[in-house]
Design a protein around this motif. Sequence first.
Motif, PDB file in Angstrom:
ATOM      1  N   LEU A 143      -7.901  -0.027  -8.252  1.00  0.00           N
ATOM      2  CA  LEU A 143      -7.591  -0.696  -6.991  1.00  0.00           C
ATOM      3  C   LEU A 143      -8.459  -1.944  -6.858  1.00  0.00           C
ATOM      4  O   LEU A 143      -9.688  -1.866  -6.910  1.00  0.00           O
ATOM      5  CB  LEU A 143      -7.848   0.258  -5.824  1.00  0.00           C
ATOM      6  N   LEU A 199      -6.370   5.078  -0.201  1.00  0.00           N
ATOM      7  CA  LEU A 199      -6.153   4.478  -1.521  1.00  0.00           C
ATOM      8  C   LEU A 199      -7.439   4.467  -2.336  1.00  0.00           C
ATOM      9  O   LEU A 199      -7.431   4.709  -3.546  1.00  0.00           O
ATOM     10  CB  LEU A 199      -5.619   3.054  -1.368  1.00  0.00           C
ATOM     11  N   GLY A 203      -0.423   3.847  -4.534  1.00  0.00           N
ATOM     12  CA  GLY A 203      -1.731   3.453  -5.043  1.00  0.00           C
ATOM     13  C   GLY A 203      -1.702   3.239  -6.540  1.00  0.00           C
ATOM     14  O   GLY A 203      -0.646   3.137  -7.160  1.00  0.00           O
ATOM     15  N   THR A 216       0.813  -1.221   0.000  1.00  0.00           N
ATOM     16  CA  THR A 216       0.000   0.000   0.000  1.00  0.00           C
ATOM     17  C   THR A 216       0.843   1.266   0.000  1.00  0.00           C
ATOM     18  O   THR A 216       0.318   2.364   0.207  1.00  0.00           O
ATOM     19  CB  THR A 216      -0.952   0.020   1.209  1.00  0.00           C
ATOM     20  N   ALA A 265      -8.069   6.273  -5.979  1.00  0.00           N
ATOM     21  CA  ALA A 265      -8.235   5.408  -7.156  1.00  0.00           C
ATOM     22  C   ALA A 265      -9.349   5.906  -8.066  1.00  0.00           C
ATOM     23  O   ALA A 265     -10.369   6.419  -7.610  1.00  0.00           O
ATOM     24  CB  ALA A 265      -8.527   3.978  -6.700  1.00  0.00           C
TER      25      ALA A 265
END
Length: 225
Positions: free
Chosen positions: A150, A174, A146, A143, A178
């Motif tokens: 995802l 994240l 990103g 992680t 995304a």
Amino acid sequence: MKSLMASAFRKRPNASKACDIHALKNINVEINSGERVGLLGHNGAGKSTFLKTVAGLYPISSGTLRVEGQVRSLFDLSLGFEPDATGRENILYRGLLLGLSPKFMREKEAEIVDFAGLGEFIDYPIKTYSAGMQVRLAFAISTTVGGDILLLDEVIGAGDANFMSKAKNRITSLIEQAEILVLASHDFSALQSICNRGLVFHHGDLVFDGEIALAVNEYNKINGL
């Protein structure tokens, strides 16, 4: 190989044979920028296979797969570690598996070590780690950066309450960054809070594609819940 060698020396009238298993069949899906998609289905329905196919881990036997954007996937976190190497060395190895450069991983090393919270164990061989420690380190590495797309498979179980809080915050960050999220989970409350679209799989077939609340209802109906 062992089975084939043994069969050369004896005959069995009802010997078993290998056959193709189609984990996904006749799937026709388009996911666009901005969508948050939840995958629903019983164990073995095809959710994880769908994720790993999108990630490029499984080849398709027919049809067309087109993925535009950088993919970051979070599943099977503990796979890919070298057990005899230290945690610090595995940061580099894991980064290379993720397609990241050695220079980038060296720049991120201190941040990863701090996030994993393993203390002096970061310089111990991975084979001395507990399962939870391995997941914590793998999560911290995976992680660090990103992606446009995802892919998440189930909820990450990664240690004590303090670490779980940090993990949840990072996952949330994240997700926000995304362009596309695809999440497979049996936690329907999480799916409905995060996703706006649901895909329901049943024995390898896509049986529903629509609004997430309706997808949960369809799952429950199929499974008699």
